[in-house]
Design a protein around this motif. Sequence first.
Motif, PDB file in Angstrom:
ATOM      1  N   ILE A   1      -3.345  -3.992 -10.492  1.00  0.00           N
ATOM      2  CA  ILE A   1      -3.504  -2.663 -11.077  1.00  0.00           C
ATOM      3  C   ILE A   1      -3.979  -1.653 -10.035  1.00  0.00           C
ATOM      4  O   ILE A   1      -3.410  -0.564  -9.897  1.00  0.00           O
ATOM      5  N   THR A   2      -5.014  -2.008  -9.272  1.00  0.00           N
ATOM      6  CA  THR A   2      -5.572  -1.062  -8.306  1.00  0.00           C
ATOM      7  C   THR A   2      -4.599  -0.769  -7.168  1.00  0.00           C
ATOM      8  O   THR A   2      -4.584   0.341  -6.624  1.00  0.00           O
ATOM      9  N   ARG A   3      -3.746  -1.736  -6.831  1.00  0.00           N
ATOM     10  CA  ARG A   3      -2.779  -1.543  -5.753  1.00  0.00           C
ATOM     11  C   ARG A   3      -1.451  -0.976  -6.265  1.00  0.00           C
ATOM     12  O   ARG A   3      -0.519  -0.818  -5.499  1.00  0.00           O
ATOM     13  N   LYS A   4      -1.416  -0.694  -7.582  1.00  0.00           N
ATOM     14  CA  LYS A   4      -0.192  -0.142  -8.202  1.00  0.00           C
ATOM     15  C   LYS A   4       1.018  -1.032  -7.915  1.00  0.00           C
ATOM     16  O   LYS A   4       2.092  -0.565  -7.503  1.00  0.00           O
ATOM     17  N   SER A   5       0.829  -2.326  -8.138  1.00  0.00           N
ATOM     18  CA  SER A   5       1.869  -3.312  -7.828  1.00  0.00           C
ATOM     19  C   SER A   5       2.444  -3.970  -9.081  1.00  0.00           C
ATOM     20  O   SER A   5       2.905  -5.113  -9.034  1.00  0.00           O
ATOM     21  N   THR A   6       2.401  -3.261 -10.212  1.00  0.00           N
ATOM     22  CA  THR A   6       2.906  -3.845 -11.449  1.00  0.00           C
ATOM     23  C   THR A   6       4.414  -4.144 -11.359  1.00  0.00           C
ATOM     24  O   THR A   6       4.883  -5.163 -11.846  1.00  0.00           O
ATOM     25  N   PHE A   7       5.141  -3.228 -10.727  1.00  0.00           N
ATOM     26  CA  PHE A   7       6.580  -3.450 -10.576  1.00  0.00           C
ATOM     27  C   PHE A   7       6.844  -4.661  -9.690  1.00  0.00           C
ATOM     28  O   PHE A   7       7.754  -5.465  -9.968  1.00  0.00           O
ATOM     29  N   ALA A   8       6.044  -4.811  -8.646  1.00  0.00           N
ATOM     30  CA  ALA A   8       6.211  -5.957  -7.746  1.00  0.00           C
ATOM     31  C   ALA A   8       5.940  -7.266  -8.483  1.00  0.00           C
ATOM     32  O   ALA A   8       6.640  -8.267  -8.259  1.00  0.00           O
ATOM     33  N   THR A   9       4.942  -7.282  -9.366  1.00  0.00           N
ATOM     34  CA  THR A   9       4.637  -8.487 -10.147  1.00  0.00           C
ATOM     35  C   THR A   9       5.813  -8.856 -11.036  1.00  0.00           C
ATOM     36  O   THR A   9       6.226 -10.019 -11.115  1.00  0.00           O
TER      37      THR A   9
ATOM     38  N   ARG B   1       3.260   0.875   2.811  1.00  0.00           N
ATOM     39  CA  ARG B   1       2.532   1.798   1.942  1.00  0.00           C
ATOM     40  C   ARG B   1       3.017   1.616   0.512  1.00  0.00           C
ATOM     41  O   ARG B   1       4.100   1.084   0.273  1.00  0.00           O
ATOM     42  N   ALA B   2       2.201   2.088  -0.465  1.00  0.00           N
ATOM     43  CA  ALA B   2       2.531   1.895  -1.875  1.00  0.00           C
ATOM     44  C   ALA B   2       3.903   2.458  -2.220  1.00  0.00           C
ATOM     45  O   ALA B   2       4.688   1.839  -2.940  1.00  0.00           O
ATOM     46  N   SER B   3       4.219   3.637  -1.672  1.00  0.00           N
ATOM     47  CA  SER B   3       5.509   4.257  -1.969  1.00  0.00           C
ATOM     48  C   SER B   3       6.667   3.446  -1.394  1.00  0.00           C
ATOM     49  O   SER B   3       7.745   3.356  -1.997  1.00  0.00           O
ATOM     50  N   ASP B   4       6.445   2.846  -0.232  1.00  0.00           N
ATOM     51  CA  ASP B   4       7.495   2.026   0.393  1.00  0.00           C
ATOM     52  C   ASP B   4       7.736   0.741  -0.390  1.00  0.00           C
ATOM     53  O   ASP B   4       8.858   0.216  -0.422  1.00  0.00           O
ATOM     54  N   ARG B   5       6.671   0.209  -1.007  1.00  0.00           N
ATOM     55  CA  ARG B   5       6.786  -1.058  -1.722  1.00  0.00           C
ATOM     56  C   ARG B   5       7.754  -0.961  -2.895  1.00  0.00           C
ATOM     57  O   ARG B   5       8.434  -1.929  -3.226  1.00  0.00           O
ATOM     58  N   GLU B   6       7.794   0.196  -3.546  1.00  0.00           N
ATOM     59  CA  GLU B   6       8.687   0.362  -4.685  1.00  0.00           C
ATOM     60  C   GLU B   6      10.147   0.172  -4.260  1.00  0.00           C
ATOM     61  O   GLU B   6      10.921  -0.526  -4.925  1.00  0.00           O
TER      62      GLU B   6
ATOM     63  N   SER C   1      -9.027  -1.851   0.853  1.00  0.00           N
ATOM     64  CA  SER C   1      -7.659  -1.385   1.114  1.00  0.00           C
ATOM     65  C   SER C   1      -6.919  -1.073  -0.182  1.00  0.00           C
ATOM     66  O   SER C   1      -5.987  -0.264  -0.199  1.00  0.00           O
ATOM     67  N   SER C   2      -7.317  -1.705  -1.283  1.00  0.00           N
ATOM     68  CA  SER C   2      -6.676  -1.455  -2.564  1.00  0.00           C
ATOM     69  C   SER C   2      -7.123  -0.126  -3.163  1.00  0.00           C
ATOM     70  O   SER C   2      -6.328   0.607  -3.759  1.00  0.00           O
ATOM     71  N   LEU C   3      -8.407   0.200  -2.989  1.00  0.00           N
ATOM     72  CA  LEU C   3      -8.954   1.427  -3.568  1.00  0.00           C
ATOM     73  C   LEU C   3      -8.589   2.667  -2.750  1.00  0.00           C
ATOM     74  O   LEU C   3      -8.351   3.736  -3.310  1.00  0.00           O
ATOM     75  N   ASP C   4      -8.565   2.536  -1.427  1.00  0.00           N
ATOM     76  CA  ASP C   4      -8.221   3.680  -0.576  1.00  0.00           C
ATOM     77  C   ASP C   4      -7.530   3.177   0.682  1.00  0.00           C
ATOM     78  O   ASP C   4      -8.158   2.885   1.696  1.00  0.00           O
ATOM     79  N   GLU C   5      -6.219   3.071   0.594  1.00  0.00           N
ATOM     80  CA  GLU C   5      -5.434   2.489   1.675  1.00  0.00           C
ATOM     81  C   GLU C   5      -5.531   3.291   2.966  1.00  0.00           C
ATOM     82  O   GLU C   5      -5.643   2.717   4.052  1.00  0.00           O
ATOM     83  N   ASN C   6      -5.521   4.606   2.867  1.00  0.00           N
ATOM     84  CA  ASN C   6      -5.548   5.451   4.060  1.00  0.00           C
ATOM     85  C   ASN C   6      -6.863   5.339   4.810  1.00  0.00           C
ATOM     86  O   ASN C   6      -6.890   5.239   6.041  1.00  0.00           O
ATOM     87  N   VAL C   7      -7.972   5.365   4.065  1.00  0.00           N
ATOM     88  CA  VAL C   7      -9.289   5.239   4.698  1.00  0.00           C
ATOM     89  C   VAL C   7      -9.452   3.858   5.319  1.00  0.00           C
ATOM     90  O   VAL C   7      -9.983   3.716   6.423  1.00  0.00           O
ATOM     91  N   ALA C   8      -8.984   2.824   4.602  1.00  0.00           N
ATOM     92  CA  ALA C   8      -9.063   1.461   5.123  1.00  0.00           C
ATOM     93  C   ALA C   8      -8.282   1.332   6.421  1.00  0.00           C
ATOM     94  O   ALA C   8      -8.717   0.688   7.378  1.00  0.00           O
ATOM     95  N   ARG C   9      -7.125   1.983   6.475  1.00  0.00           N
ATOM     96  CA  ARG C   9      -6.317   1.958   7.687  1.00  0.00           C
ATOM     97  C   ARG C   9      -7.036   2.674   8.825  1.00  0.00           C
ATOM     98  O   ARG C   9      -7.022   2.219   9.981  1.00  0.00           O
ATOM     99  N   ALA C  10      -7.682   3.800   8.501  1.00  0.00           N
ATOM    100  CA  ALA C  10      -8.420   4.569   9.506  1.00  0.00           C
ATOM    101  C   ALA C  10      -9.627   3.795  10.026  1.00  0.00           C
ATOM    102  O   ALA C  10     -10.025   3.952  11.185  1.00  0.00           O
TER     103      ALA C  10
ATOM    104  N   LEU D   1      -8.939  -1.654   9.329  1.00  0.00           N
ATOM    105  CA  LEU D   1      -8.660  -2.876   8.576  1.00  0.00           C
ATOM    106  C   LEU D   1      -7.167  -3.224   8.668  1.00  0.00           C
ATOM    107  O   LEU D   1      -6.321  -2.327   8.686  1.00  0.00           O
ATOM    108  N   PRO D   2      -6.828  -4.498   8.722  1.00  0.00           N
ATOM    109  CA  PRO D   2      -5.414  -4.904   8.797  1.00  0.00           C
ATOM    110  C   PRO D   2      -4.738  -4.754   7.431  1.00  0.00           C
ATOM    111  O   PRO D   2      -4.455  -5.749   6.745  1.00  0.00           O
ATOM    112  N   VAL D   3      -4.469  -3.525   7.039  1.00  0.00           N
ATOM    113  CA  VAL D   3      -3.968  -3.221   5.703  1.00  0.00           C
ATOM    114  C   VAL D   3      -2.636  -3.928   5.426  1.00  0.00           C
ATOM    115  O   VAL D   3      -2.435  -4.497   4.345  1.00  0.00           O
ATOM    116  N   THR D   4      -1.747  -3.892   6.392  1.00  0.00           N
ATOM    117  CA  THR D   4      -0.437  -4.525   6.192  1.00  0.00           C
ATOM    118  C   THR D   4      -0.577  -6.030   6.000  1.00  0.00           C
ATOM    119  O   THR D   4       0.047  -6.614   5.112  1.00  0.00           O
TER     120      THR D   4
END
Length: 272
Positions: free
Chosen positions: A38-46, A88-93, A161-170, A173-176
């Motif tokens: 839910i937090t990673r907006k990955s419902t479609f991926a599931t 990124r979340a948009s790319d995952r779709e 990384s799930s709550l704030d991907e951009n900040v985690a990347r900055a 953190l190995p977000v990918t």
Amino acid sequence: MLYNPEWMTVLQTSFVQRAFIAGILISIAAAAVGYFVITRKSTFATHALAHIGLPGATGAVLLGIPVLWGMGLFAIGGALVIGALGKRASDREVATGSVLAFATALGLYFSNLSSGAAKQMQSILFGSVLTITEDQLIIFALFDVILVALLLIIFRPLLFSSLDENVARAKGLPVTLLGIIFMVMMGSVITVAVPAVGTLLIFALVITPADTAMMITRSPLRAIIATFVICLVSIWGGLLLSTIFDMPPSFVIVTISVVIWLVTKAIAAIRK
């Protein structure tokens, strides 16, 4: 809907008792990944991963190898591709949709080659929690131990990384990598659980209880625990009612899960 006067006797049978134990193990796995889905907006991926495993299952029938191996190869392989392409979340779709389209076409091709593969597709779609074996329970229990141990190791960075991907990347953190690990975890949960509950049911048990829990509490840990409880209530309640009234367990389990979600959503809307 028919009342079954022998329902108490049926509840004492070994296959129903195994189904109740499976409910605990499925709830643990669903709770472990549900909050992050839910937090990673990955419902479609599931949803997609559950169906990406289908060609693996049907292909395994054609090759004469264990269905679980084929399904695992495709589900985890699909998870790796989606995780690697969808940084990124948009790319995952987009990555998810592309992989799903190819896997669906391949699954239909395999099912047309063999009647056995076609029957296997039906079995994977709907599953059968009442036919789960002791060996499957042992495998599922071992899997849950590994899954929970891995989650404990990566919990904090994965949460960040799930709550704030951009900040985690900055923050470096190995977000990918975390995304790939999580997708593999999700693919593994689907591989192990789907033969028992089916692709349609596993989606409802991973997504719906987790979303319900997040409406109840904002705490990640409490939400994970609440997801486990809601999932278990749905499965056990579904098994009990389906035994009493002689109905398909999957239908009742999903109905209970969705009803709890709707009631919680209505209460949350009233309180706003």
